[in-house]
Write a protein that holds these residues in place. Structure first.
Motif, PDB file in Angstrom:
ATOM      1  N   LEU A 258      50.165  40.341  40.412  1.00 28.37           N
ATOM      2  CA  LEU A 258      49.129  39.584  39.695  1.00 28.37           C
ATOM      3  C   LEU A 258      47.852  39.614  40.926  1.00 28.37           C
ATOM      4  N   LEU A 259      48.155  39.954  42.235  1.00 26.17           N
ATOM      5  CA  LEU A 259      46.801  39.913  43.176  1.00 26.17           C
ATOM      6  C   LEU A 259      46.072  41.286  42.994  1.00 26.17           C
ATOM      7  N   THR A 260      46.918  42.261  42.634  1.00 27.91           N
ATOM      8  CA  THR A 260      46.204  43.488  42.333  1.00 27.91           C
ATOM      9  C   THR A 260      45.395  43.282  41.033  1.00 27.91           C
ATOM     10  N   SER A 261      45.793  42.594  40.081  1.00 30.21           N
ATOM     11  CA  SER A 261      44.991  42.229  38.963  1.00 30.21           C
ATOM     12  C   SER A 261      43.620  41.436  39.409  1.00 30.21           C
ATOM     13  N   LEU A 262      44.043  40.512  40.464  1.00 29.52           N
ATOM     14  CA  LEU A 262      42.731  39.753  40.835  1.00 29.52           C
ATOM     15  C   LEU A 262      42.000  40.603  41.541  1.00 29.52           C
ATOM     16  N   ILE A 263      42.146  41.703  42.508  1.00 24.70           N
ATOM     17  CA  ILE A 263      41.232  42.473  42.940  1.00 24.70           C
ATOM     18  C   ILE A 263      40.665  43.422  41.984  1.00 24.70           C
ATOM     19  N   ASP A 264      41.223  43.573  40.874  1.00 27.72           N
ATOM     20  CA  ASP A 264      40.628  44.393  39.794  1.00 27.72           C
ATOM     21  C   ASP A 264      39.576  43.527  38.996  1.00 27.72           C
ATOM     22  N   GLY A 265      39.652  42.303  38.987  1.00 23.46           N
ATOM     23  CA  GLY A 265      38.517  41.451  38.352  1.00 23.46           C
ATOM     24  C   GLY A 265      39.079  40.499  37.376  1.00 23.46           C
ATOM     25  N   TYR A 266      40.498  40.390  37.322  1.00 20.06           N
ATOM     26  CA  TYR A 266      41.249  39.505  36.453  1.00 20.06           C
ATOM     27  C   TYR A 266      41.123  38.102  36.857  1.00 20.06           C
ATOM     28  N   ASN A 267      41.094  36.998  36.196  1.00 20.90           N
ATOM     29  CA  ASN A 267      41.451  35.715  36.732  1.00 20.90           C
ATOM     30  C   ASN A 267      42.809  35.580  36.676  1.00 20.90           C
ATOM     31  N   VAL A 268      43.623  34.751  37.824  1.00 21.91           N
ATOM     32  CA  VAL A 268      44.846  34.676  37.645  1.00 21.91           C
ATOM     33  C   VAL A 268      45.160  33.187  38.253  1.00 21.91           C
ATOM     34  N   THR A 414      37.959  31.814  45.211  1.00 23.60           N
ATOM     35  CA  THR A 414      37.095  32.427  44.339  1.00 23.60           C
ATOM     36  C   THR A 414      36.532  33.561  45.240  1.00 23.60           C
ATOM     37  N   LEU A 415      36.777  34.712  44.560  1.00 20.68           N
ATOM     38  CA  LEU A 415      36.278  36.181  44.984  1.00 20.68           C
ATOM     39  C   LEU A 415      34.788  36.277  44.445  1.00 20.68           C
ATOM     40  N   THR A 416      33.871  36.483  45.471  1.00 24.52           N
ATOM     41  CA  THR A 416      32.473  36.934  45.164  1.00 24.52           C
ATOM     42  C   THR A 416      32.260  38.369  45.681  1.00 24.52           C
ATOM     43  N   ARG A 417      31.267  38.870  45.288  1.00 26.86           N
ATOM     44  CA  ARG A 417      30.599  40.268  45.520  1.00 26.86           C
ATOM     45  C   ARG A 417      29.476  39.720  46.446  1.00 26.86           C
ATOM     46  N   GLY A 418      29.319  40.253  47.665  1.00 21.31           N
ATOM     47  CA  GLY A 418      28.369  39.916  48.580  1.00 21.31           C
ATOM     48  C   GLY A 418      27.053  41.075  48.197  1.00 21.31           C
ATOM     49  N   PRO A 419      25.901  40.539  48.399  1.00 22.29           N
ATOM     50  CA  PRO A 419      24.674  41.587  48.056  1.00 22.29           C
ATOM     51  C   PRO A 419      24.956  43.064  48.713  1.00 22.29           C
ATOM     52  N   GLY A 532      43.287  28.192  28.031  1.00 21.28           N
ATOM     53  CA  GLY A 532      42.936  28.738  26.931  1.00 21.28           C
ATOM     54  C   GLY A 532      42.074  29.899  27.055  1.00 21.28           C
ATOM     55  N   GLY A 533      41.822  30.246  28.291  1.00 19.39           N
ATOM     56  CA  GLY A 533      40.809  31.402  28.727  1.00 19.39           C
ATOM     57  C   GLY A 533      41.526  32.647  28.697  1.00 19.39           C
ATOM     58  N   ASP A 534      40.781  33.640  29.555  1.00 20.52           N
ATOM     59  CA  ASP A 534      41.245  34.884  29.736  1.00 20.52           C
ATOM     60  C   ASP A 534      41.950  34.828  30.871  1.00 20.52           C
ATOM     61  N   ALA A 535      42.444  34.175  31.734  1.00 20.48           N
ATOM     62  CA  ALA A 535      43.209  34.188  33.059  1.00 20.48           C
ATOM     63  C   ALA A 535      44.498  34.655  32.706  1.00 20.48           C
ATOM     64  N   LYS A 536      45.273  35.246  33.629  1.00 16.78           N
ATOM     65  CA  LYS A 536      46.744  35.669  33.618  1.00 16.78           C
ATOM     66  C   LYS A 536      47.268  34.656  34.200  1.00 16.78           C
ATOM     67  N   GLY A 574      36.232  39.139  34.825  1.00 13.85           N
ATOM     68  CA  GLY A 574      35.097  38.372  34.982  1.00 13.85           C
ATOM     69  C   GLY A 574      33.789  39.090  34.411  1.00 13.85           C
ATOM     70  N   SER A 575      33.938  40.502  34.251  1.00 14.09           N
ATOM     71  CA  SER A 575      32.940  41.191  33.480  1.00 14.09           C
ATOM     72  C   SER A 575      33.055  41.195  32.040  1.00 14.09           C
ATOM     73  N   PRO A 576      31.851  41.288  31.530  1.00 13.86           N
ATOM     74  CA  PRO A 576      31.738  41.211  29.644  1.00 13.86           C
ATOM     75  C   PRO A 576      32.395  42.498  29.401  1.00 13.86           C
TER      76      PRO A 576
END
Length: 582
Positions: A258-268, A414-419, A532-536, A574-576
């Motif tokens: 699941l942590l690999t999915s987290l790095i790929d952008g999935y909420n876990v 919370t994982l965020t992308r730096g500028p 109810g959202g899209d998290a794993k 997290g991406s549309p």
């Protein structure tokens, strides 16, 4: 003439006899093999026949020797004695030859008997050697066959494990496509305090130790035995079942993907559910003593999911630094249906100032204004910050557990992308949706976490975009309210109500109702995006094997069975843009 000692002649041939020294009659010799008394007792066997014949020859020679001695050496008496001696020798010559022939024949017979006996022994030895060789060859053949069977068994086991892994991967992919909640179940071992509180299964050795068993890695068996009632067995199936002997490392091994999915952008989200004292905090955090709520960071076989997940998260981030991922940490507890910011409380803020409230945005998403978030740069920082906040968590000694947690703990990373270097703010804002609840200014850990108003200095800075969220939830344990009074009764009532609200939400989701009662509890409202959202979502059911807890165990397993029925649609990141599930 013969005088003194007389020498018997030696015979040539295959069985020649060595010269035999015969003492004179006057020397008082002992009787030898030629004596008649000895021959009367000589055994009549082929082996003793040569000795008997030799005795007869010796007796004849002694007679000749005696007659020579009696004759005088001079005159006619000497001549007459010599004539008598020649006559005696001539007369016994034939008999002597017969005795020698008999001696040779008996010797040959004895030799043949010995030779045949030796041949029989050699034949027996040869047969035994051949039998041993045959046995050795048969043993080598069986060893070869055993080796082939072992290799075949290993190959079959490898194929079975491969097919099992493929089936699990396909099942997980199906779970992701359907949006179901993964449910794992862990059975804790019997502990010393089970005896202290009078569990009959732990005190009576004749009763099997425990009524909850892991049949295999996907099935749980509960033996529901009641006095004066027949034994009823109930089985439950989940994605994974851990027996009492399973280690923390094995449990985390199924959580790690699941942590690999987290790095790929999935909420876990990983949630521990169960009765008080069934091992939820141990599974999530690891063992703790009176001095430390969680063990110090380092190699430890009992580390829980939280410290292991922190180490794996930063390891994955270090593998691909081009993602520019940063980690912020927030920790809250839901106590008596109120949300408290533990990071703010750790800073010495009053309890009233640490209280937060979950709100629903216009796009039906949840956010918590003013929630404190601290940046962490390593697994050690992650665990140290969590340890400081966990000491402030509400707890109370109960009949089941000496340090029972009285609140629901929620740790959010919370994982965020730096500028990006050289990137424009507009490009950064177009890359991801805006961050929810981010601090207005550059102080990322400040108490003010709302969005910056238009025209403020903070609004001119490029915003960091949310990549994904990891939530680790250690729910408070359900309890029976009998015998509880005062503040403990109030805490227990709120805990049971919030868990009941969580069950109602899952029931509504599984039945696809039009209205989902998220706001019936602050716990379900805070976890609205997860449920109810899209998290794993992975629910870790923790159950006790004791007979006295069988009612709570059945309730917990029933909760997990309902959670498996929830279908929320395909999980997304997290991406549309749609993502391919992993």
């Amino acid at each position: 003439m013969l005088s003194g000692r007389t020498w018997a002649p030696s015979f040539s041939g295959p069985l020649a006899l060595a010269p035999v020294c015969l003492p004179s009659a006057s020397e008082g010799r002992a009787p030898d093999v030629g004596d008649a008394a000895y021959r009367s007792h000589c055994p009549q066997s082929p082996l003793n026949a040569p000795a008997c014949a030799l005795g007869r020859v010796s007796e004849a020679l002694r007679g000749h020797h005696g007659s020579s001695v009696c004759s005088g050496p001079r005159g006619s008496q000497g001549v007459a004695g010599s004539h008598l001696t020649d006559t005696y020798v001539t007369a016994n010559h034939g008999k002597l030859k017969q005795d020698i022939k008999a001696l040779r024949a008996s010797s040959l017979a004895a030799f043949r008997a010995c030779w045949e006996h030796l041949q029989d022994g050699l034949s027996a030895v040869e047969a035994a050697v051949q039998g041993a060789q045959l046995c050795h060859q048969a043993l080598l053949a069986w060893q070869s066959k055993v080796g082939q069977l072992e290799r075949s068994l290993q190959e079959a086991d490898a194929r079975y494990q491969l097919e099992k892994q493929k089936r699990r991967v396909l099942h997980n992919r199906l779970v992701e496509l359907k949006g179901n909640i993964r449910v794992h179940c862990r059975i804790r071992p019997l502990l010393p305090f089970d005896k202290e509180f009078g569990d009959p299964t732990s005190q009576d050795s004749s009763v099997p130790a425990g009524v909850v068993h892991a049949i295999d890695d996907e099935t749980v068996l509960v033996k529901c035995a009641q006095p004066a009632h027949p034994l009823i067995n109930k089985t439950y199936n989940f994605e994974r079942v851990y027996g009492p002997e399973e280690s923390q490392q094995v449990v985390f091994g199924d959580v790690c993907p699941l942590l690999t999915s987290l790095i790929d952008g999935y909420n876990v989200c990983i949630m521990a559910y169960g009765q008080t004292g069934c091992g939820k905090s141990y599974t999530m955090l690891g063992p703790h003593s009176k001095e430390e709520r969680i063990p110090p960071w380092g190699p430890h076989s009992d580390l829980g999911i939280m410290p292991r997940a922190a180490a794996e998260l930063f390891r994955l981030i270090a593998e691909n630094p081009s993602r520019r991922l940063q980690v912020d940490l927030s920790i809250v507890e839901v106590y008596n249906n109120n949300i408290f910011d533990l990071l703010a409380k750790a800073r010495g803020m009053a309890a009233s100032g640490c209280r937060r409230e979950a709100l629903t945005t216009k796009d039906a998403r949840r956010e918590v204004p003013l929630l404190t978030r601290e940046p962490v740069h390593s697994a050690e920082d992650f665990v140290a910050l969590a340890a400081g906040s966990l000491r402030l968590r509400a707890e109370l000694a109960t009949l089941v557990h000496a340090r029972s947690s009285r609140s629901h703990l929620i740790i959010t990373a919370t994982l965020t992308r730096g500028p990006a270097a050289g990137g424009s703010p507009a490009d950064q804002q177009a890359e991801r949706p805006p961050l929810e609840g981010r601090p207005a200014s550059g102080s990322r850990g400040g108490a003010s976490c709302g969005r910056a108003p238009a025209g403020s200095p903070g609004a001119q800075q490029p915003k960091e975009q949310v990549h994904a969220k990891l939530q680790l939830v250690d729910l408070a344990g359900s309890e029976c309210v009998s015998g509880v009074t005062g503040s403990a009764l109030r805490e227990t009532s709120f805990i049971n109500r919030s868990l009941a609200a969580l069950a109602d939400v899952l029931g509504a989701l599984s039945e696809r109702r039009g209205h989902i009662p998220y706001r019936n509890s602050q716990l379900t409202h805070f976890l609205q995006d997860v449920l109810g959202g899209d998290a794993k979502l992975l629910v870790m059911l923790c159950v006790s094997p004791c007979r006295k807890h069988v009612a709570e165990t059945l309730r917990c397993l029933g909760f997990g069975a309902r959670a498996r029925q929830v279908q929320r649609g395909q999980a997304s990141g997290g991406s549309p843009a749609p993502r391919k599930p992993r």
